[in-house]
Design an enzyme around this catalytic site. Structure first.
Site, short mmCIF file in Angstrom:
data_model
loop_
_atom_site.label_atom_id
_atom_site.label_comp_id
_atom_site.label_asym_id
_atom_site.label_seq_id
_atom_site.Cartn_x
_atom_site.Cartn_y
_atom_site.Cartn_z
N HIS A 289 -11.72 -5.22 9.11
CA HIS A 289 -12.38 -4.98 7.82
C HIS A 289 -13.75 -4.35 8.05
CE1 HIS A 289 -9.38 -7.93 6.58
NE2 HIS A 289 -9.75 -7.86 5.32
N GLU B 74 0.81 -1.22 0.00
CA GLU B 74 0.00 0.00 0.00
C GLU B 74 0.84 1.27 0.00
OE1 GLU B 74 -0.83 -2.67 1.70
OE2 GLU B 74 -2.84 -3.16 1.00
#
Ligand SMILES: Cc1ncc(C[n+]2csc(CCOP(=O)(O)OP(=O)(O)O)c2C)c(N)n1
Lengths: 315, 329
Positions: B133, B64
């Protein structure tokens, strides 16, 4: 060798049975949400956990059911956790992706790719100060090799000569993308080696090979030799998550993976060694029966209570 | 530029259509991230774009920092990168590139450099999503000047905000909510010239109270408003598809027309959520009368068990009750 191989096969079948059951409970809607199975990857946990002592710390990923089981966490509260039961190892808060059982040296799964590596470094660091000299083991996938956190952790551990074992389960896939498309140099052991630690790639489908390699490296680390890296060559026989249609994978490739997966290999080797079919079948059915009992018990457990939902946010 | 056209798509189809349009229309665009090209995205949002646009659409390593940092660099050199962070939670491993780097480029260079990139991500809770999540992180980004933030809730807005985001000269984060992706198909208008970023949408009108909301929970708020209307309590619902820029004027104006009554509903935790900012702005404008109401998750981590999680996220009953009480029911 025959007895050892049979014991390993039993241990792998316990994990396989747990996973197949989890899959079925997802299909029937009893388990909801994200579940990542380790079907095909059972040899790693079965071999590597034997190299650890009770006070050592293991950090896994979301694909960690097998690691929790191999570390000795009992099946019923593990399954209860997947089912959102009050009796689950984490009372329904963790779920499939955050199983933890610290009393068994299982310090938890993690759903952030690569996040376990620096945490394992810290566990080893703490061991230096608290005098336990615990070894910390962190497991991650081939895709996780591309996270900064993993590089940083490996370098930190090497620089500080901390007893950390970095275990990479190379199943060749990162979700839906193959490793060959995300790295130029597929020899993953080059990276930790360049940072100054022993780094080997081994057959991750043979629990005895895993056990032997990891035990040697763990012992060396325990004696002050610093971290080490092991790449387990393996495969997952199922999708990245339950429900993944695996459109990215060919039939031929799956067929080849089924040939080399650890349980098929162990069964073949036992047959070649002259072990009779009945004995092998008995090992299988007793592992599946044990899991079935645990699952039935877990299914009868009460759900986590809504009133408790905000417990454990603060001390 | 294509002419106005009506297509029938669901939310993810709308994002896909917007991406297809900007890739075709803006040659500087690049689209990349984990699993976005060949696999078409883990939620299928970017399906087919790799086939159509070739090397401008590609898969990346699970890195990322490199995804966001490279987008900053490419944007500084004249590209228009659109990158995906698969789940908003994964932003956190690479916040440096967003907050220290992207958000600073224009300011510290006195406007001589810019980083007009778009980050697509999705967040929120869906049954059984795990703790890492499930978070609603918009407030984190709203605290940072220099970033634009959008949170559309319908196919049309998903389309419009994405097109506007790509034409915007600032770094933009677009938060989808994955529970929206597979909703019903709706007719949307495509091909209109890109609107400037910002603005708000008045979804319901009524004088009993103003309810401000954004993201997926907007749909629950609208259902609650409809239930209240059946009982004769009509509230104004203002949806903010853009949280930065924040259309404070529209909110303040509405609150002053609804007797100073304000409720804010969001899916994020209450403490230091953007709801607090909305309330503060309205209070500063001096139009608040009585106690404002903030409805959100009661400052908790999110459990894996769907039943436990459902106990935290405001549902239609709770919204109806709290807004009804605010409106003097
Ligand atoms: C920081 C971060 N980025 C992306 C993801 C999404 N994601 C979850 S699993 C996965 C693939 C991981 O592949 P690998 O490390 O090879 O492990 P495997 O799943 O094969 O065991 C990705 C990209 C994530 N969970 N965390």
């Amino acid at each position: 060798m025959r007895e050892d191989l049979l014991a390993d096969l039993r241990a792998m079948w316990r994990i396989r049975a747990f996973e197949e059951k989890a899959q079925a409970l997802c299909d029937s809607g009893e388990i909801r949400g994200s579940v990542h199975l380790c079907i095909g990857q059972e040899a790693g946990p079965v071999g590597a956990c034997d190299a650890l002592e009770g006070s050592d710390a293991l950090f896994a990923t979301y694909r960690g059911h097998g690691w929790a089981i191999a570390r000795g966490a009992p099946l019923r509260p593990l399954m209860a956790e997947l089912l959102g039961r009050a009796t689950g190892v984490n009372g329904g808060r963790g779920g499939s992706a955050y199983l933890s059982a610290p009393e068994h040296g299982f310090h938890g799964e993690n759903s952030i790719v690569g996040a376990g590596a620096p945490i394992a470094v810290g566990a080893a660091l703490a061991g230096r100060y608290d005098g336990t000299h615990r070894v910390a083991m962190t497991v991650f996938g081939d895709g996780a090799m591309n996270q900064g956190s993993v590089h940083e952790a490996m370098n930190f551990a090497a620089a500080a000569r901390l007893p950390v074992l970095f275990l990479c389960e190379n199943n060749r896939w990162s979700e839906l993308t193959p490793i060959r498309e995300t790295v130029h140099n597929e020899t993953l052991t080059d990276r930790p080696a360049a940072l100054g630690m022993p780094a080997v790639r081994i057959d991750g489908n043979n629990p005895a090979v895993v056990r032997e390699t990891v035990s040697d490296l763990v012992e060396a680390a325990r004696e002050g030799g610093g971290p080490a890296f092991v790449e387990l060559s393996t495969q997952r026989l199922v999708g990245h998550y339950v429900g993944d249609p695996q459109l990215y994978r060919t039939r031929e490739e799956l067929a080849a993976d089924r040939e080399r997966e650890p349980i098929a290999v162990a069964v073949r080797r036992l047959a070649e060694a002259g072990v009779d079919e009945g004995e092998i079948e008995e090992a299988r059915s007793s592992a599946f029966a044990e899991v079935e009992r645990a699952v039935q018990d877990a299914l009868a457990d009460p759900p986590a209570s809504r009133g408790s939902v905000r417990e454990h946010i603060y001390a | 530029m294509p002419d106005d056209e009506i297509i029938k798509v669901n939310y993810s189809g709308a994002v896909n259509a917007a991406l297809r349009r900007v890739l075709a229309e803006v040659p500087q665009t690049l689209l990349y991230g984990e699993d976005v090209a060949k696999p078409g995205g883990v939620h299928g949002v970017t399906k087919g774009l790799w086939k159509e646009f070739g090397e401008r659409v590609f898969d990346t390593p699970i890195s990322e920092s490199a995804i966001l940092g490279s987008a900053v660099g490419a944007a500084m050199m004249g590209r228009r990168p659109i990158v995906e962070i698969m789940w908003a939670d994964f932003f956190l491993v690479a916040l440096d590139q967003m907050i220290n780097q992207a958000a600073n480029v224009r300011y510290v260079s006195g406007g001589r450099l810019t980083a007009p990139l778009v980050v697509r991500t999705q967040q929120g809770n869906s049954p059984g999503a795990c703790a890492q999540h499930s978070q609603n992180l918009e407030a984190l980004f709203l605290h940072v000047p220099g970033l634009r933030v959008a949170m559309p809730s319908t196919p049309q807005d998903a389309y419009d905000t994405m097109v506007s985001a790509v034409y915007c000269d600032d770094p933009v984060v677009v938060f989808d909510n994955r529970t929206l992706y597979f909703g019903e198909k709706q007719e949307i208008v495509t091909g209109r010239p890109p609107a400037p970023v910002g603005g708000s949408l008045r979804r319901r009108s009524g004088s009993a109270a103003t309810v401000v909301t954004w993201g997926a929970i907007t749909h629950r708020v609208l259902t609650a408003a409809d239930r209240l209307a059946e009982r004769g309590v009509r509230v104004t619902v203002i949806e903010l598809p853009w949280l930065n820029p924040f259309d404070g004027d529209a909110v303040i104006d509405s609150v002053s027309r609804t007797d100073g009554r304000l409720a804010v509903v969001h899916e994020a935790n209450v403490t230091a959520g953007f709801g607090a900012e909305v309330v503060a702005r309205v209070a500063e404008a001096g139009v608040l009368r009585g106690r404002p109401v903030r409805i959100g998750v009661p400052d908790s981590r999110i459990p894996a068990s769907p039943e436990l999680a459902a106990a935290l996220i405001p549902d239609v009953d709770r919204i109806t009750m709290e807004v009804g009480r605010l409106a003097g029911e």
